[in-house]
Design a protein around this motif. Structure first.
Motif, PDB file in Angstrom:
ATOM      1  N   ALA A 146      11.673  -2.431 -21.771  1.00 45.26           N
ATOM      2  CA  ALA A 146      10.259  -2.290 -21.420  1.00 45.26           C
ATOM      3  C   ALA A 146      10.107  -1.866 -19.968  1.00 45.26           C
ATOM      4  CB  ALA A 146       9.526  -3.609 -21.673  1.00 45.26           C
ATOM      5  N   LEU A 147      10.902  -2.459 -19.088  1.00 51.08           N
ATOM      6  CA  LEU A 147      10.885  -2.064 -17.678  1.00 51.08           C
ATOM      7  C   LEU A 147      11.309  -0.610 -17.513  1.00 51.08           C
ATOM      8  CD1 LEU A 147      10.857  -2.731 -14.569  1.00 51.08           C
ATOM      9  CD2 LEU A 147      13.290  -3.290 -14.855  1.00 51.08           C
ATOM     10  N   MET A 148      12.386  -0.225 -18.151  1.00 49.77           N
ATOM     11  CA  MET A 148      12.921   1.131 -18.026  1.00 49.77           C
ATOM     12  C   MET A 148      11.915   2.169 -18.511  1.00 49.77           C
ATOM     13  SD  MET A 148      16.776   0.186 -19.315  1.00 49.77           S
ATOM     14  CE  MET A 148      17.535   1.815 -19.179  1.00 49.77           C
ATOM     15  N   ALA A 149      11.209   1.843 -19.593  1.00 49.77           N
ATOM     16  CA  ALA A 149      10.186   2.761 -20.097  1.00 49.77           C
ATOM     17  C   ALA A 149       9.002   2.822 -19.152  1.00 49.77           C
ATOM     18  CB  ALA A 149       9.737   2.332 -21.488  1.00 49.77           C
ATOM     19  N   ALA A 150       8.618   1.687 -18.611  1.00 50.05           N
ATOM     20  CA  ALA A 150       7.426   1.623 -17.762  1.00 50.05           C
ATOM     21  C   ALA A 150       7.602   2.390 -16.467  1.00 50.05           C
ATOM     22  CB  ALA A 150       7.082   0.166 -17.468  1.00 50.05           C
ATOM     23  N   ILE A 151       8.840   2.425 -15.932  1.00 48.19           N
ATOM     24  CA  ILE A 151       9.045   3.090 -14.638  1.00 48.19           C
ATOM     25  C   ILE A 151       9.748   4.433 -14.774  1.00 48.19           C
ATOM     26  CG2 ILE A 151       8.993   0.903 -13.393  1.00 48.19           C
ATOM     27  CD1 ILE A 151      12.027   1.068 -13.092  1.00 48.19           C
ATOM     28  N   GLY A 152       9.739   4.987 -15.969  1.00 53.01           N
ATOM     29  CA  GLY A 152      10.168   6.370 -16.147  1.00 53.01           C
ATOM     30  C   GLY A 152      11.648   6.607 -16.311  1.00 53.01           C
ATOM     31  N   ILE A 153      12.428   5.554 -16.527  1.00 53.97           N
ATOM     32  CA  ILE A 153      13.872   5.741 -16.688  1.00 53.97           C
ATOM     33  C   ILE A 153      14.190   6.284 -18.071  1.00 53.97           C
ATOM     34  CG2 ILE A 153      16.098   4.547 -16.730  1.00 53.97           C
ATOM     35  CD1 ILE A 153      14.981   2.601 -14.671  1.00 53.97           C
ATOM     36  N   HIS A 184      10.888   4.314  -7.994  1.00 53.50           N
ATOM     37  CA  HIS A 184      12.252   4.168  -7.496  1.00 53.50           C
ATOM     38  C   HIS A 184      12.392   3.122  -6.399  1.00 53.50           C
ATOM     39  CE1 HIS A 184      14.138   7.730  -9.465  1.00 53.50           C
ATOM     40  NE2 HIS A 184      12.924   8.244  -9.398  1.00 53.50           N
ATOM     41  N   ASP A 185      11.330   2.866  -5.639  1.00 52.13           N
ATOM     42  CA  ASP A 185      11.457   2.006  -4.465  1.00 52.13           C
ATOM     43  C   ASP A 185      11.709   0.549  -4.860  1.00 52.13           C
ATOM     44  OD1 ASP A 185       8.478   2.212  -5.211  1.00 52.13           O
ATOM     45  OD2 ASP A 185       8.512   0.459  -3.887  1.00 52.13           O
ATOM     46  N   GLU A 186      12.360  -0.167  -3.970  1.00 54.10           N
ATOM     47  CA  GLU A 186      12.782  -1.528  -4.280  1.00 54.10           C
ATOM     48  C   GLU A 186      11.613  -2.443  -4.611  1.00 54.10           C
ATOM     49  OE1 GLU A 186      15.997  -4.239  -2.174  1.00 54.10           O
ATOM     50  OE2 GLU A 186      14.050  -4.441  -1.158  1.00 54.10           O
ATOM     51  N   ALA A 187      10.581  -2.459  -3.759  1.00 55.69           N
ATOM     52  CA  ALA A 187       9.448  -3.352  -3.993  1.00 55.69           C
ATOM     53  C   ALA A 187       8.731  -3.008  -5.286  1.00 55.69           C
ATOM     54  CB  ALA A 187       8.475  -3.295  -2.814  1.00 55.69           C
ATOM     55  N   GLY A 188       8.583  -1.704  -5.566  1.00 55.28           N
ATOM     56  CA  GLY A 188       7.914  -1.291  -6.789  1.00 55.28           C
ATOM     57  C   GLY A 188       8.670  -1.710  -8.032  1.00 55.28           C
ATOM     58  N   VAL A 189       9.996  -1.540  -8.007  1.00 46.78           N
ATOM     59  CA  VAL A 189      10.810  -1.937  -9.156  1.00 46.78           C
ATOM     60  C   VAL A 189      10.838  -3.457  -9.279  1.00 46.78           C
ATOM     61  CG1 VAL A 189      13.140  -1.916 -10.134  1.00 46.78           C
ATOM     62  CG2 VAL A 189      12.203   0.164  -9.093  1.00 46.78           C
ATOM     63  N   ALA A 202      18.137 -12.682  -5.470  1.00 42.58           N
ATOM     64  CA  ALA A 202      19.205 -11.839  -6.006  1.00 42.58           C
ATOM     65  C   ALA A 202      19.040 -10.396  -5.550  1.00 42.58           C
ATOM     66  CB  ALA A 202      19.211 -11.921  -7.530  1.00 42.58           C
ATOM     67  N   THR A 203      17.792  -9.941  -5.430  1.00 40.80           N
ATOM     68  CA  THR A 203      17.518  -8.585  -4.961  1.00 40.80           C
ATOM     69  C   THR A 203      17.987  -8.414  -3.523  1.00 40.80           C
ATOM     70  OG1 THR A 203      15.617  -8.343  -6.436  1.00 40.80           O
ATOM     71  CG2 THR A 203      15.683  -6.901  -4.506  1.00 40.80           C
ATOM     72  N   VAL A 204      17.685  -9.386  -2.683  1.00 38.84           N
ATOM     73  CA  VAL A 204      18.118  -9.327  -1.284  1.00 38.84           C
ATOM     74  C   VAL A 204      19.637  -9.414  -1.193  1.00 38.84           C
ATOM     75  CG1 VAL A 204      18.029 -10.530   0.936  1.00 38.84           C
ATOM     76  CG2 VAL A 204      15.950 -10.282  -0.437  1.00 38.84           C
ATOM     77  N   GLU A 205      20.228 -10.307  -1.967  1.00 37.66           N
ATOM     78  CA  GLU A 205      21.681 -10.482  -1.953  1.00 37.66           C
ATOM     79  C   GLU A 205      22.397  -9.202  -2.361  1.00 37.66           C
ATOM     80  OE1 GLU A 205      25.462 -12.381  -1.760  1.00 37.66           O
ATOM     81  OE2 GLU A 205      23.515 -12.913  -0.915  1.00 37.66           O
ATOM     82  N   PRO A 260      25.030  -1.101  -5.106  1.00 38.15           N
ATOM     83  CA  PRO A 260      23.830  -0.261  -5.010  1.00 38.15           C
ATOM     84  C   PRO A 260      23.085  -0.529  -3.717  1.00 38.15           C
ATOM     85  CG  PRO A 260      23.505  -2.054  -6.566  1.00 38.15           C
ATOM     86  CD  PRO A 260      24.947  -2.082  -6.187  1.00 38.15           C
ATOM     87  N   ALA A 261      22.397   0.493  -3.223  1.00 38.07           N
ATOM     88  CA  ALA A 261      21.646   0.340  -1.978  1.00 38.07           C
ATOM     89  C   ALA A 261      20.510  -0.658  -2.142  1.00 38.07           C
ATOM     90  CB  ALA A 261      21.105   1.694  -1.522  1.00 38.07           C
ATOM     91  N   HIS A 262      19.922  -0.721  -3.332  1.00 35.09           N
ATOM     92  CA  HIS A 262      18.824  -1.653  -3.590  1.00 35.09           C
ATOM     93  C   HIS A 262      18.599  -1.747  -5.092  1.00 35.09           C
ATOM     94  CE1 HIS A 262      16.216   1.799  -4.355  1.00 35.09           C
ATOM     95  NE2 HIS A 262      16.640   2.310  -3.225  1.00 35.09           N
ATOM     96  N   LEU A 263      17.684  -2.596  -5.489  1.00 33.90           N
ATOM     97  CA  LEU A 263      17.423  -2.858  -6.907  1.00 33.90           C
ATOM     98  C   LEU A 263      17.046  -1.582  -7.657  1.00 33.90           C
ATOM     99  CD1 LEU A 263      16.985  -4.844  -9.272  1.00 33.90           C
ATOM    100  CD2 LEU A 263      14.646  -5.190  -8.417  1.00 33.90           C
ATOM    101  N   GLY A 264      16.207  -0.755  -7.048  1.00 29.03           N
ATOM    102  CA  GLY A 264      15.800   0.470  -7.727  1.00 29.03           C
ATOM    103  C   GLY A 264      16.983   1.354  -8.067  1.00 29.03           C
ATOM    104  N   GLU A 265      17.912   1.482  -7.142  1.00 28.92           N
ATOM    105  CA  GLU A 265      19.086   2.317  -7.397  1.00 28.92           C
ATOM    106  C   GLU A 265      19.920   1.758  -8.538  1.00 28.92           C
ATOM    107  OE1 GLU A 265      23.061   2.919  -4.918  1.00 28.92           O
ATOM    108  OE2 GLU A 265      21.418   4.100  -4.044  1.00 28.92           O
ATOM    109  N   LEU A 266      20.072   0.443  -8.575  1.00 31.29           N
ATOM    110  CA  LEU A 266      20.841  -0.172  -9.656  1.00 31.29           C
ATOM    111  C   LEU A 266      20.196   0.092 -11.006  1.00 31.29           C
ATOM    112  CD1 LEU A 266      23.078  -2.104 -10.699  1.00 31.29           C
ATOM    113  CD2 LEU A 266      21.409  -3.946 -10.435  1.00 31.29           C
ATOM    114  N   VAL A 267      18.900  -0.181 -11.110  1.00 31.18           N
ATOM    115  CA  VAL A 267      18.214  -0.022 -12.393  1.00 31.18           C
ATOM    116  C   VAL A 267      18.273   1.431 -12.857  1.00 31.18           C
ATOM    117  CG1 VAL A 267      15.980  -0.206 -13.535  1.00 31.18           C
ATOM    118  CG2 VAL A 267      16.729  -2.030 -12.015  1.00 31.18           C
TER     119      VAL A 267
END
Length: 211
Positions: free
Chosen positions: A191-198, A49-54, A124-127, A138-145
């Motif tokens: 592929a990203l969504m599957a890899a990080i459990g979404i 879930h965390d921004e750097a991890g995502v 774009a993540t910082v923006e 969204p608060a950060h990239l993880g929340e958006l994804v």
């Protein structure tokens, strides 16, 4: 995770599944190579879930385009060093000199276009979290994804039933592209969504998804 059950060698397996030498059934892509086997058993599909991890996984999925995930996975530690631990705020400050440095860095995939895209994606993540009305972003990239999590997971019972896109991955790709992200097509995003459990795209019958 529950203790996995082993599979009888007498039972037929669906296409896309392999009975490994330790008695566990895995998807064929994760059955023969030790690095991929360990990745599947201990990391793939577990929530991030965390921004750097995502951000890291999004960048690596982008580098994987046209290549094998095995190639990317073997270079991950080198990528982490080259990209300052995938901390978006650090990568966002990279300049053209850094691009030249990375193109010459051994151990990573030295594709200039993908390197430049990774830096653009950091910006774009910082923006995303630093502009606009905080109540409407969204608060950060993880929340958006994670906001694109499907209400139900697919239940593929063979390799042919494993989806390459879902409506949610199409929508996520469109959203990210509108925010300035690159190398984020619908297939890459699934592929990203599957890899990080979404979303769970594992074939039914593996030791991690027995039924």
């Amino acid at each position: 995770m529950n203790t996995p059950l082993t599979q009888s060698a007498d039972l037929p397996l669906a296409s896309g599944l392999t009975l490994c030498d330790d008695g566990l059934v895995r998807p064929s892509w994760a059955s023969h190579d030790e690095l991929l086997r360990s990745y599947y058993d201990t990391e793939w599909g577990l929530p991030v879930h965390d921004e750097a991890g995502v951000f890291e996984r999004l960048v690596l999925e982008g580098f994987q385009a046209g290549l094998s995930w095995r190639t990317v996975l073997a270079k991950r530690e080198a990528f982490r060093q080259a990209f300052d631990g995938f901390v978006p705020d650090r990568v966002a400050t990279f300049t053209s000199d850094d691009v030249d440095r990375l193109v010459s860095t051994p151990g990573i995939i030295r594709n200039r276009g993908k390197i430049e895209a990774a830096i653009d994606n950091a910006r774009a993540t910082v923006e995303m979290r630093s502009s606009g009305d905080s109540s409407h972003r969204p608060a950060h990239l993880g929340e958006l994804v994670w906001s694109y999590r499907p209400t139900r997971d697919p239940l593929p019972r063979s390799q042919g039933e494993v989806p390459t896109q879902l409506p949610e991955s199409v929508a996520l790709a469109k959203d990210l592209k509108a925010r300035g992200f690159r190398f984020v097509g619908p297939t890459t995003m699934l592929a990203l969504m599957a890899a990080i459990g979404i979303v769970n795209t594992d074939i039914v019958g593996t030791h991690r998804r027995p039924a």
